[in-house]
Design a protein around this motif. Structure first.
Motif, PDB file in Angstrom:
ATOM      1  N   THR A  37     -14.653  10.613  27.166  1.00 48.16           N
ATOM      2  CA  THR A  37     -15.532  10.011  26.174  1.00 48.16           C
ATOM      3  C   THR A  37     -15.140   8.578  25.841  1.00 48.16           C
ATOM      4  N   TYR A  38     -13.872   8.261  25.949  1.00 39.51           N
ATOM      5  CA  TYR A  38     -13.365   6.968  25.516  1.00 39.51           C
ATOM      6  C   TYR A  38     -12.733   6.215  26.679  1.00 39.51           C
ATOM      7  N   ASP A  39     -12.629   4.901  26.498  1.00 41.68           N
ATOM      8  CA  ASP A  39     -11.877   4.080  27.460  1.00 41.68           C
ATOM      9  C   ASP A  39     -10.388   4.111  27.151  1.00 41.68           C
ATOM     10  N   VAL A  40     -10.079   4.204  25.868  1.00 39.24           N
ATOM     11  CA  VAL A  40      -8.700   4.209  25.372  1.00 39.24           C
ATOM     12  C   VAL A  40      -8.628   5.315  24.333  1.00 39.24           C
ATOM     13  N   SER A  41      -7.609   6.164  24.417  1.00 45.13           N
ATOM     14  CA  SER A  41      -7.567   7.299  23.497  1.00 45.13           C
ATOM     15  C   SER A  41      -6.140   7.707  23.189  1.00 45.13           C
ATOM     16  N   GLU A  42      -5.938   8.109  21.960  1.00 48.14           N
ATOM     17  CA  GLU A  42      -4.712   8.813  21.602  1.00 48.14           C
ATOM     18  C   GLU A  42      -4.675  10.149  22.342  1.00 48.14           C
ATOM     19  N   LEU A  43      -3.496  10.522  22.853  1.00 48.46           N
ATOM     20  CA  LEU A  43      -3.284  11.841  23.442  1.00 48.46           C
ATOM     21  C   LEU A  43      -1.894  12.325  23.059  1.00 48.46           C
ATOM     22  N   GLY A  44      -1.774  13.591  22.727  1.00 40.94           N
ATOM     23  CA  GLY A  44      -0.450  14.176  22.589  1.00 40.94           C
ATOM     24  C   GLY A  44       0.290  14.100  23.911  1.00 40.94           C
ATOM     25  N   MET A  45       1.597  13.927  23.855  1.00 43.70           N
ATOM     26  CA  MET A  45       2.369  13.816  25.096  1.00 43.70           C
ATOM     27  C   MET A  45       2.183  15.030  25.987  1.00 43.70           C
ATOM     28  N   THR A  46       2.205  16.237  25.398  1.00 40.85           N
ATOM     29  CA  THR A  46       2.054  17.423  26.246  1.00 40.85           C
ATOM     30  C   THR A  46       0.650  17.523  26.817  1.00 40.85           C
ATOM     31  N   TYR A  47      -0.352  17.050  26.078  1.00 33.16           N
ATOM     32  CA  TYR A  47      -1.716  17.057  26.593  1.00 33.16           C
ATOM     33  C   TYR A  47      -1.824  16.104  27.786  1.00 33.16           C
ATOM     34  N   LEU A  48      -1.217  14.942  27.669  1.00 32.67           N
ATOM     35  CA  LEU A  48      -1.204  14.002  28.788  1.00 32.67           C
ATOM     36  C   LEU A  48      -0.472  14.596  29.987  1.00 32.67           C
ATOM     37  N   LEU A  49       0.710  15.134  29.767  1.00 36.84           N
ATOM     38  CA  LEU A  49       1.517  15.601  30.890  1.00 36.84           C
ATOM     39  C   LEU A  49       0.880  16.801  31.581  1.00 36.84           C
ATOM     40  N   ARG A  50       0.083  17.579  30.853  1.00 33.51           N
ATOM     41  CA  ARG A  50      -0.610  18.710  31.469  1.00 33.51           C
ATOM     42  C   ARG A  50      -1.759  18.271  32.372  1.00 33.51           C
ATOM     43  N   THR A  51      -2.167  17.010  32.306  1.00 30.90           N
ATOM     44  CA  THR A  51      -3.212  16.518  33.214  1.00 30.90           C
ATOM     45  C   THR A  51      -2.651  16.128  34.582  1.00 30.90           C
ATOM     46  N   PHE A  52      -1.329  16.129  34.724  1.00 28.31           N
ATOM     47  CA  PHE A  52      -0.735  15.778  36.010  1.00 28.31           C
ATOM     48  C   PHE A  52      -0.810  16.971  36.964  1.00 28.31           C
ATOM     49  N   VAL A  53      -1.326  16.725  38.156  1.00 24.60           N
ATOM     50  CA  VAL A  53      -1.383  17.722  39.225  1.00 24.60           C
ATOM     51  C   VAL A  53      -0.812  17.065  40.474  1.00 24.60           C
ATOM     52  N   ASN A  54       0.208  17.677  41.032  1.00 25.96           N
ATOM     53  CA  ASN A  54       0.884  17.097  42.198  1.00 25.96           C
ATOM     54  C   ASN A  54       1.314  15.655  41.939  1.00 25.96           C
ATOM     55  N   GLY A  55       1.783  15.412  40.724  1.00 25.88           N
ATOM     56  CA  GLY A  55       2.311  14.095  40.375  1.00 25.88           C
ATOM     57  C   GLY A  55       1.265  13.055  40.029  1.00 25.88           C
ATOM     58  N   GLU A  56      -0.024  13.443  39.953  1.00 28.23           N
ATOM     59  CA  GLU A  56      -1.094  12.481  39.693  1.00 28.23           C
ATOM     60  C   GLU A  56      -1.878  12.891  38.448  1.00 28.23           C
ATOM     61  N   SER A  57      -2.323  11.880  37.693  1.00 33.29           N
ATOM     62  CA  SER A  57      -3.153  12.109  36.512  1.00 33.29           C
ATOM     63  C   SER A  57      -4.257  11.057  36.470  1.00 33.29           C
ATOM     64  N   PRO A  58      -5.414  11.384  35.888  1.00 33.90           N
ATOM     65  CA  PRO A  58      -6.454  10.364  35.721  1.00 33.90           C
ATOM     66  C   PRO A  58      -6.129   9.356  34.633  1.00 33.90           C
ATOM     67  N   PHE A  59      -5.047   9.596  33.889  1.00 32.03           N
ATOM     68  CA  PHE A  59      -4.698   8.734  32.761  1.00 32.03           C
ATOM     69  C   PHE A  59      -3.334   8.088  32.971  1.00 32.03           C
ATOM     70  N   ALA A  60      -3.189   6.902  32.389  1.00 25.00           N
ATOM     71  CA  ALA A  60      -1.891   6.236  32.318  1.00 25.00           C
ATOM     72  C   ALA A  60      -1.644   5.869  30.868  1.00 25.00           C
TER      73      ALA A  60
END
Length: 333
Positions: free
Chosen positions: A51-74
């Motif tokens: 929904t956003y270009d820039v967003s707050e994310l909890g650290m665990t929420y961010l880290l759970r988006t990683f699959v095989n070392g890759e995430s859509p977010f930085a």
């Protein structure tokens, strides 16, 4: 050149307020700011719908988006929510828990997720400092008295050998703690039974502030709960815009801190918290003049702790590094 339009989301914090009200501008950016009733709603909108270009994310929420070392977010090294977590571990006084080691074999509630941000840090501290591992306990995941939908929009891994059960929606873990149906509870949010000072419950660390001060002096870790992320696409295509976003968040935080420090002259009379001036002074003595630092350099120990705990607790499939998680152009911040 026309400013880049960005939708930016975060909760209503003092460290972001000067962005939201327009006092601090982001150079080269035409920003529209968004919030929500509770912060997980922001997380869900970003993870599920981008929904956003820039967003707050909890650290665990961010880290759970990683699959095989890759995430859509930085991540950019802005830390909107951080807290010491010794005080987030609650006990039933009849459970026989007198010290951290007594948690072994106990049934412990946890708010929202197995491994919510406060839980990751609390379990990491229990393991590092007292040798209490998650696989030595039994876990019940659920809500407390504050209304919150189940967190089902991120992966919910459970490592082998750890007993985890999810409570039915509407079950109040605080009620279970007070009734003795669970022995302990780890929660970022304070349950009603604690706020109302029920004699049946207490904190594992009764003088948790002293424990937290000692922990910081020994480790230099001021635990991080939430960060701010951008899409990898934006980070790759417009790195200067991302740097400007970082500088905007930094300026908003620094200017608010400066207001608090200047207000000490007048005993911070605009804040309805008795002793607030002394509290600021105490925290500056402990944490330094920049008591809520952004950037990688000042936060390396805290970031490394989150990444290590996340892997050790089986929530990521590998040990991620700072370079994996954060925007390349801000690694020297």
């Amino acid at each position: 050149m026309r400013n880049r339009k960005l939708d930016i989301a975060f909760w209503n914090y003092d460290r972001t307020r000067l962005l939201a009200d327009g006092t601090v501008k982001i150079d080269g950016v035409d920003a529209t700011f968004h919030s929500a009733r509770i912060v997980p709603q922001i997380f869900e909108a970003m993870i599920q719908q981008r929904t956003y270009d820039v967003s707050e994310l909890g650290m665990t929420y961010l880290l759970r988006t990683f699959v095989n070392g890759e995430s859509p977010f930085a991540a950019i090294p802005v830390f909107t929510n951080r807290a010491f977590r010794h005080g987030a571990i609650y006990i039933n006084r009849a459970s026989g828990i007198k010290r951290p080691e007594d948690l072994r074999g106990k049934r412990i509630g946890e708010l929202a997720l197995y491994g919510h941000d406060a839980g990751v840090m609390s379990k990491g501290i229990l393991s590092d400092e007292f040798g209490v591992r998650p696989d030595q306990c039994r876990w019940l995941i659920g809500g407390i008295d504050f209304p919150m939908d189940p967190v089902d929009f991120v992966s919910r891994p459970v490592p082998a050998g750890v007993e985890v059960e999810y409570a039915d929606k509407g079950v109040d873990l605080g009620d279970l703690l007070e009734a003795g149906e669970i022995d302990a509870l780890i929660s970022a949010d304070i349950p009603k039974c604690v706020l109302e000072k029920s004699q049946r419950v207490g904190r594992l660390f009764e003088d948790y502030e002293a424990a937290e001060r000692d922990y910081y002096r020994r480790t230099a870790i001021f635990p991080i709960m939430h960060t701010v992320v951008v899409t990898r696409k934006l980070a790759a295509e417009q790195p200067e815009v991302v740097k400007a976003v970082y500088q905007g968040f930094l300026a908003a935080k620094n200017q608010m801190a400066e207001q608090y420090v200047k207000g000490m002259t007048f005993n911070n009379m605009d804040v309805m918290v008795p002793g607030f001036t002394k509290l600021i002074g105490d925290r500056r003595d402990l944490l330094g003049d920049d008591w809520w630092p952004y950037g990688i350099g000042a936060n390396r120990a805290a970031i490394d702790a989150v990444l290590r705990y996340h892997c050790a607790q089986g929530l990521t499939d590998r040990l991620l590094t700072i370079e994996d998680v954060f925007v390349p152009g801000l690694l020297n911040s």
